[in-house]
Scaffold this motif. Structure first.
Motif, short mmCIF file in Angstrom:
data_model
loop_
_atom_site.label_atom_id
_atom_site.label_comp_id
_atom_site.label_asym_id
_atom_site.label_seq_id
_atom_site.Cartn_x
_atom_site.Cartn_y
_atom_site.Cartn_z
N LYS A 197 -2.24 -8.81 16.85
CA LYS A 197 -2.77 -9.85 15.95
C LYS A 197 -1.74 -10.26 14.90
CE LYS A 197 -7.44 -8.14 16.78
NZ LYS A 197 -8.83 -8.08 16.38
N ALA A 198 -0.45 -10.14 15.25
CA ALA A 198 0.59 -10.58 14.32
C ALA A 198 0.71 -12.10 14.42
CB ALA A 198 1.91 -9.90 14.65
N ASP A 199 -0.30 -12.77 13.92
CA ASP A 199 -0.31 -14.24 13.96
C ASP A 199 -1.13 -14.76 12.78
OD1 ASP A 199 -3.13 -14.03 14.78
OD2 ASP A 199 -2.37 -13.55 16.77
N GLY A 200 -0.96 -16.02 12.48
CA GLY A 200 -1.72 -16.66 11.40
C GLY A 200 -1.70 -15.87 10.11
N ASP A 201 -2.87 -15.76 9.50
CA ASP A 201 -3.01 -15.07 8.21
C ASP A 201 -2.65 -13.59 8.30
OD1 ASP A 201 -3.92 -17.41 7.21
OD2 ASP A 201 -6.05 -16.83 7.17
N LEU A 202 -2.73 -13.05 9.49
CA LEU A 202 -2.53 -11.60 9.64
C LEU A 202 -1.07 -11.22 9.86
CD1 LEU A 202 -5.61 -10.81 11.92
CD2 LEU A 202 -5.26 -10.02 9.56
N LYS A 203 -0.22 -12.22 10.01
CA LYS A 203 1.15 -11.93 10.42
C LYS A 203 1.89 -11.04 9.41
CE LYS A 203 5.13 -13.87 12.62
NZ LYS A 203 5.62 -14.96 13.45
N ALA A 204 1.80 -11.39 8.14
CA ALA A 204 2.53 -10.62 7.12
C ALA A 204 2.00 -9.19 7.06
CB ALA A 204 2.39 -11.30 5.75
N THR A 205 0.67 -9.06 7.12
CA THR A 205 0.08 -7.72 7.11
C THR A 205 0.53 -6.92 8.33
OG1 THR A 205 -1.84 -8.83 6.20
CG2 THR A 205 -2.10 -6.51 6.75
N ALA A 206 0.59 -7.60 9.47
CA ALA A 206 1.02 -6.91 10.69
C ALA A 206 2.45 -6.40 10.55
CB ALA A 206 0.92 -7.86 11.88
N THR A 207 3.30 -7.20 9.96
CA THR A 207 4.70 -6.79 9.78
C THR A 207 4.77 -5.56 8.87
OG1 THR A 207 5.33 -9.09 10.04
CG2 THR A 207 6.98 -7.63 9.08
N ARG A 208 3.97 -5.56 7.81
CA ARG A 208 3.95 -4.39 6.90
C ARG A 208 3.41 -3.17 7.62
NH1 ARG A 208 2.15 -7.66 2.86
NH2 ARG A 208 0.01 -7.00 3.15
N THR A 209 2.32 -3.36 8.35
CA THR A 209 1.73 -2.24 9.08
C THR A 209 2.74 -1.66 10.07
OG1 THR A 209 -0.42 -3.32 8.91
CG2 THR A 209 -0.24 -1.53 10.51
N CYS A 210 3.47 -2.55 10.71
CA CYS A 210 4.47 -2.12 11.69
C CYS A 210 5.53 -1.25 11.00
CB CYS A 210 5.10 -3.35 12.33
SG CYS A 210 6.28 -2.94 13.61
N ALA A 211 5.98 -1.69 9.82
CA ALA A 211 6.99 -0.91 9.09
C ALA A 211 6.43 0.46 8.69
CB ALA A 211 7.44 -1.68 7.85
N ASP A 212 5.15 0.48 8.29
CA ASP A 212 4.52 1.76 7.93
C ASP A 212 4.53 2.72 9.12
OD1 ASP A 212 3.97 0.76 5.46
OD2 ASP A 212 1.84 0.33 5.86
N TYR A 213 4.17 2.20 10.28
CA TYR A 213 4.12 3.07 11.46
C TYR A 213 5.52 3.46 11.95
CZ TYR A 213 -0.82 3.27 11.88
OH TYR A 213 -2.13 3.55 11.63
N ALA A 214 6.45 2.54 11.82
CA ALA A 214 7.82 2.90 12.19
C ALA A 214 8.26 4.09 11.33
CB ALA A 214 8.75 1.70 11.99
N GLY A 215 7.91 4.03 10.05
CA GLY A 215 8.24 5.15 9.15
C GLY A 215 7.53 6.43 9.55
N ALA A 216 6.26 6.29 9.86
CA ALA A 216 5.48 7.47 10.24
C ALA A 216 6.03 8.10 11.53
CB ALA A 216 4.01 7.09 10.41
N LEU A 217 6.45 7.25 12.46
CA LEU A 217 6.98 7.76 13.73
C LEU A 217 8.27 8.53 13.52
CD1 LEU A 217 6.38 4.77 16.19
CD2 LEU A 217 5.27 7.03 16.26
N ARG A 218 9.07 8.06 12.55
CA ARG A 218 10.34 8.77 12.28
C ARG A 218 10.10 10.17 11.74
NH1 ARG A 218 12.32 3.56 11.12
NH2 ARG A 218 11.68 3.66 8.95
N LEU A 219 8.93 10.37 11.15
CA LEU A 219 8.63 11.69 10.58
C LEU A 219 8.13 12.68 11.63
CD1 LEU A 219 6.88 10.68 7.24
CD2 LEU A 219 9.25 11.39 7.61
N LEU A 220 7.75 12.15 12.78
CA LEU A 220 7.26 13.07 13.83
C LEU A 220 8.44 13.82 14.44
CD1 LEU A 220 4.66 10.87 15.77
CD2 LEU A 220 4.21 12.60 14.02
#
Ligand code: GTP
Ligand code: MG
Length: 323
Positions: A197-220
């Motif tokens: 759902k990285a589209d429309g109004d949700l795009k910016a939130t999706a990008t932030r969420t993606c960065a959060d998870y990328a960070g979380a994955l690096r900690l595994l």
């Protein structure tokens, strides 16, 4: 039913034959089980392998929409795509099968696609076997990619990840910094996390969420089955068909690396051992499920509760009566 001609038709890639064969492996009737085993044995030598992709995500995250768009992209490249679903009985009402058919309307009309909605359910052990056998049938029928979908409710992810070469976790954009309560165990299974759902109004939130998870994955903890940079998080839009090609590129490069490094084969071998072990356990438990075994259990229960027999001896005695 003639399993000979059915297997020939499956090898030729006939969808109706494949559908019939899956119905056969889903059946609990003893004669059907026997035919299913025979059929699977006939097809075992086909040597065909598909890329098995497991896909999990909570209800409404966009799994069906993603599979439709992603599947259309793959068939557009000339690949043959099969879609199977694994659903624990409690997780859904019967209505969503209908929903899925309408959501995968384009894909279901593609001649190079095969979509099998989940059957009515029993316990997860039965579901796992049927799905495993359905995958084997799809591979024999020459499908290049088998997508195995499950709604994320715990146990079913384990089943799907033990059946897949790649495991994708689909997530929705989330406001704030909470990681959506995704269980660590499930994150640890993921090869690629897709923020949909990285589209429309949700795009910016999706990008932030993606960065959060990328960070979380690096900690595994680093896993031996991953090259540098994996597991990774990416954004996609199933509706706008954005990011799907990039996601497919990543899946292919991960697959290539795993094949080149012997991990693909080792993983399939480990999965075969895992399912052997599971089958043995299920078969043993099934032996306890007979009237005789239950009666014996009851009798021994009384002995144990009265203190005339200790639990370990009682268990041994019970197991001695099974054979
Ligand atoms: N904006 C936006 N909406 C999407 C996207 N993908 C799916 N949706 C919407 O999200 C809703 C749920 O999509 P589904 O594909 O049915 O989700 P699902 O994960 O299959 O849901 P269940 O089958 O109930 O588990 C629908 O209204 C879709 O139109 C997307 O990429 N962007
Ligand atoms: Mg769905």
């Amino acid at each position: 039913m003639q399993t000979d001609s059915l297997s020939d038709r499956i090898l030729k890639g006939e969808r109706r034959a494949l559908a019939r064969a899956i119905t056969l492996v889903e059946s609990n009737r003893a004669d059907h089980r026997a035919q299913a085993s025979e059929l699977l044995a006939q097809l075992a030598g086909s040597g065909r392998q598909a890329l098995r992709i497991g896909l999990s995500g909570t209800p409404g995250v966009g799994k069906s929409t993603f599979i439709e768009s992603f599947g259309m992209m793959l068939t557009g490249q000339g690949l043959r795509v099969a879609v199977l679903a694994v659903d624990p009985s409690s997780a859904r009402s019967g209505g969503s099968i209908l929903g899925d058919k309408t959501r995968m309307e384009r894909l279901s009309r593609e001649k190079n696609a095969f979509i099998r909605p989940s059957p009515s359910q029993s316990h997860l052990g039965g579901v796992a076997r049927r799905t495993r056998e359905a995958i084997a049938l799809c591979e024999a029928a020459g499908y290049d990619v088998v997508l195995i979908e499950t709604v994320g409710v715990g146990q079913s992810e384990t089943v799907v990840s033990e059946l897949s070469d790649l495991f994708l976790l689909l997530l929705a954009p989330a406001g704030g910094d909470e990681l959506q309560g995704v269980k660590r165990g499930i994150m640890e299974m993921a090869d690629i996390i897709l923020i949909n759902k990285a589209d429309g109004d949700l795009k910016a939130t999706a990008t932030r969420t993606c960065a959060d998870y990328a960070g979380a994955l690096r900690l595994l903890r680093k896993r031996p089955q991953d090259p540098e940079g994996f597991p990774k998080a990416m954004t996609v839009s199933a509706v706008e068909e954005q990011g799907l090609e990039q996601a497919w590129d990543e899946m292919q490069s991960l697959t290539r690396w795993r094949r080149d490094n012997g991990i693909w084969e080792a993983n399939r071998a480990a999965q075969a051992r895992y399912w052997f072990d599971q089958e043995v356990r299920h078969a043993l438990l099934a032996r306890l499920d007979t009237p005789q075994a239950k009666a014996e259990m009851e009798r021994l229960n009384a002995e144990v509760s009265a203190g005339r027999l200790n639990p370990a001896s009682a268990a041994e005695e019970l197991l001695g009566t099974l054979s």
